[in-house]
Enzyme design. Structure first.
Site, short mmCIF file in Angstrom:
data_model
loop_
_atom_site.label_atom_id
_atom_site.label_comp_id
_atom_site.label_asym_id
_atom_site.label_seq_id
_atom_site.Cartn_x
_atom_site.Cartn_y
_atom_site.Cartn_z
N ASP A 45 0.84 -1.20 0.00
CA ASP A 45 0.00 0.00 0.00
C ASP A 45 0.88 1.25 0.00
OD1 ASP A 45 -2.42 -1.32 0.08
OD2 ASP A 45 -2.75 -1.00 2.22
N ARG B 291 -1.31 -0.60 -8.60
CA ARG B 291 -2.67 -0.17 -8.29
C ARG B 291 -2.69 1.36 -8.35
NH1 ARG B 291 -3.86 -0.64 -2.26
NH2 ARG B 291 -3.76 -2.87 -2.61
P1 FDA Z 1 -13.79 9.75 -5.56
O1 FDA Z 1 -13.42 10.05 -4.16
O2 FDA Z 1 -13.71 10.81 -6.58
O3 FDA Z 1 -15.23 9.16 -5.57
C1 FDA Z 1 -15.92 8.83 -6.77
C2 FDA Z 1 -17.31 8.35 -6.40
O4 FDA Z 1 -17.16 7.10 -5.73
C3 FDA Z 1 -18.02 9.24 -5.38
O5 FDA Z 1 -18.79 10.20 -5.99
C4 FDA Z 1 -18.85 8.24 -4.63
O6 FDA Z 1 -20.02 7.98 -5.37
C5 FDA Z 1 -18.02 7.00 -4.64
N1 FDA Z 1 -17.21 6.86 -3.40
C6 FDA Z 1 -15.90 7.12 -3.25
N2 FDA Z 1 -15.48 6.84 -2.01
C7 FDA Z 1 -16.57 6.41 -1.36
C8 FDA Z 1 -16.81 5.98 -0.05
N3 FDA Z 1 -15.84 5.94 0.88
N4 FDA Z 1 -18.06 5.60 0.27
C9 FDA Z 1 -19.06 5.64 -0.64
N5 FDA Z 1 -18.90 6.04 -1.89
C10 FDA Z 1 -17.67 6.42 -2.25
N6 FDA Z 1 -5.32 5.31 -0.99
C11 FDA Z 1 -4.02 5.50 -0.66
O7 FDA Z 1 -3.61 6.63 -0.40
N7 FDA Z 1 -3.16 4.43 -0.61
C12 FDA Z 1 -3.56 3.16 -0.92
O8 FDA Z 1 -2.75 2.23 -0.88
C13 FDA Z 1 -4.93 2.96 -1.28
N8 FDA Z 1 -5.40 1.73 -1.60
C14 FDA Z 1 -6.67 1.60 -2.11
C15 FDA Z 1 -7.11 0.36 -2.59
C16 FDA Z 1 -8.35 0.25 -3.20
C17 FDA Z 1 -8.80 -1.06 -3.75
C18 FDA Z 1 -9.18 1.41 -3.33
C19 FDA Z 1 -10.51 1.34 -4.03
C20 FDA Z 1 -8.78 2.60 -2.81
C21 FDA Z 1 -7.54 2.72 -2.19
N9 FDA Z 1 -7.11 3.92 -1.66
C22 FDA Z 1 -5.79 4.08 -1.30
C23 FDA Z 1 -8.09 5.03 -1.43
C24 FDA Z 1 -8.14 6.01 -2.59
O9 FDA Z 1 -6.97 6.78 -2.59
C25 FDA Z 1 -9.36 6.95 -2.48
O10 FDA Z 1 -9.29 7.66 -1.28
C26 FDA Z 1 -10.68 6.25 -2.53
O11 FDA Z 1 -10.67 5.19 -3.45
C27 FDA Z 1 -11.81 7.22 -2.96
O12 FDA Z 1 -11.56 7.72 -4.22
P2 FDA Z 1 -12.30 7.26 -5.57
O13 FDA Z 1 -11.24 6.90 -6.54
O14 FDA Z 1 -13.26 6.19 -5.32
O15 FDA Z 1 -12.94 8.56 -6.15
#
Ligand code: FDA
Length: 310
Positions: A135, A187
Site C-alpha cells: 500500500d 494499483r
Molecule cells: P472519488 O473520491 O472521486 O469518488 C468517486 C465516487 O465514488 C463518489 O462520488 C462516490 O459515489 C463514490 N465513493 C468514493 N469513495 C466512497 C466511499 N468511501 N463511500 C461511498 N462512496 C464512495 N489510498 C491510498 O492513499 N493508498 C492506498 O494504498 C490505497 N489503496 C486503495 C485500494 C483500493 C482497492 C481502493 C478502491 C482505494 C484505495 N485507496 C488508497 C483510497 C483512494 O486513494 C481513495 O481515497 C478512494 O478510493 C476514494 O476515491 P475514488 O477513486 O473512489 O474517487
C-alpha cells in the site's frame, strides 16, 4: 478544495481521543459495512461470499499504532497466518500491507525491518502462488516505499509483488515511468491522506485528470494495472480506452473497497471484467473507518442515520 476541507474537518474530529472512545463503543455495527470483521475467519468468509458473484478479494489486516520492533514483527506474523489461512481455505492469497506496520524506517542489524518483514510475507505468498501489494501511505514514505518495491520485485518477481501510485501527487507520472523497466503491477488510486499543496493537487478535477493519465500510460506501456476507484465516469472511460486500444481484460482489474458500490462491483464482474474488493479486517478498524467517512459526506450521513436509529 471543498473536498479537502471536508476531509480535513472529519479527520481532525475523528482523531480526538474522546471521539475515538465514543466511536469505538457505538460504531462497530456501522463499521461492519466497511470492515469484514475482527478476525481472520470473518475476512475469509467475506472473500468466499464475494466469490459467489465472481469478485475476488484483497485481504488487509488493519493495524494502527504499531510502533516497537516487537509489535511490527508480531504484525508480520499475523499476516503470515492470514496467508496460510487463505491458502488452507482454497483461496489464492492476495494481501495488502502497509510497510510502516511491519517496521519500515526501523533499523534491524543494518537492514530495514520493514524490508525484512516484507520479504517474509512475500516469500510466504509466493510459496502459494499468491500476491502482495505494498500500500502507499503519506508522501514522506513514497521514496522509501518505491525503493523497497524495486528491491522486492528483483527478489520475488513482479507477479508476486506490486505497489500503489496516487494521482493526487504531482510526482506520480514520473514515478510511474521510472518503474517501467520492472514491468510492474501497479494499483492506481487517487490518494487518501491529507497532503499539502506543495506535493499534491488541491483540486479534485486535477486529481481525476491525472488519474486517467496514469492508468492510460501504464496500460499503454503493457503493464498490469489495478484501476482502484469507485468513480463511475473514470471506470467508463477506462472501458472505452481498453476497447479502443485492444487491451485485453487480463491486463487490468477494477478494484474497490469492501462495502462500497457493491452494485457496481457486481455489474462489472457480470460484464466479464476482473474485479477485486479490498477487504479490511482486524481489531484496529477505527482509523480506516474514519478515512472512509472522510471520503464522502454520504458515508457521514450513513453513520449519522445509523446512530439516530440507536
Ligand atoms: P472519488 O473520491 O472521486 O469518488 C468517486 C465516487 O465514488 C463518489 O462520488 C462516490 O459515489 C463514490 N465513493 C468514493 N469513495 C466512497 C466511499 N468511501 N463511500 C461511498 N462512496 C464512495 N489510498 C491510498 O492513499 N493508498 C492506498 O494504498 C490505497 N489503496 C486503495 C485500494 C483500493 C482497492 C481502493 C478502491 C482505494 C484505495 N485507496 C488508497 C483510497 C483512494 O486513494 C481513495 O481515497 C478512494 O478510493 C476514494 O476515491 P475514488 O477513486 O473512489 O474517487
Amino acid at each position: 478544495m471543498i473536498d479537502q476541507l471536508y476531509r480535513k474537518a472529519v479527520l481532525t474530529v475523528a482523531e480526538r481521543p474522546q471521539v475515538e472512545k465514543l466511536a469505538r463503543d457505538k460504531m462497530w455495527p456501522l463499521a461492519q459495512r466497511f470492515v469484514a470483521g475482527e478476525d481472520i475467519q470473518s475476512a475469509i468468509s467475506a472473500v468466499q461470499e464475494l466469490q459467489k458473484d465472481g469478485i475476488q478479494g484483497n485481504l488487509d489486516l488493519l493495524g494502527e499504532f504499531i510502533d516497537s520492533p516487537e509489535q511490527c514483527n508480531e504484525f508480520a506474523d499475523n499476516v503470515l497466518k492470514l496467508i496460510d489461512a487463505a491458502h488452507a481455505a482454497g483461496i489464492k492469497p492476495y494481501v495488502s500491507v502497509k510497510l510502516s506496520s511491519v517496521g519500515q524506517g526501523k533499523d534491524d542489524g543494518g537492514t530495514d525491518l520493514g524490508l525484512k518483514n516484507a520479504r517474509r510475507i512475500i516469500g510466504k505468498a509466493k510459496e502459494y502462488g499468491g500476491f502482495v501489494c505494498l500500500d502507499m501511505e503519506d508522501h514522506p514514505r513514497t521514496d522509501i516505499t518505491l525503493e523497497q518495491f524495486r528491491v522486492l520485485v528483483g527478489e520475488f518477481g513482479a507477479e508476486h509483488v506490486g505497489t500503489v501510485l496516487q494521482s493526487y501527487l504531482y510526482r506520480s507520472l514520473k514515478d510511474r515511468a521510472g518503474l517501467d523497466d520492472l514491468k510492474p503491477n501497479i494499483r492506481m488510486v487517487k490518494g487518501a491522506y491529507l497532503e499539502p499543496e506543495t506535493v499534491a493537487y488541491p483540486d479534485k478535477a486535477d486529481v481525476d485528470q491525472n488519474y486517467r493519465r496514469l492508468v492510460y500510460a501504464h496500460l499503454k506501456a503493457g503493464n498490469s494495472c489495478n484501476v482502484a476507484t469507485h468513480d463511475e465516469k473514470i471506470i467508463d472511460d477506462v472501458k472505452r480506452f481498453v476497447l479502443a486500444h485492444g487491451i485485453s481484460k487480463d491486463q487490468f482489474e477494477f478494484q474497490m473497497l469492501y462495502g462500497i458500490r457493491r452494485d457496481l462491483q457486481k455489474s462489472l464482474a457480470a460484464e466479464g471484467y476482473r474485479v477485486r474488493a479490498y477487504i479490511p479486517y482486524g481489531r484496529d478498524w477505527y482509523a480506516y473507518f474514519s478515512r472512509r467517512i472522510a471520503e464522502t459526506p454520504r458515508n457521514a450521513m450513513f453513520v449519522a442515520r445509523g446512530m439516530l436509529k440507536g
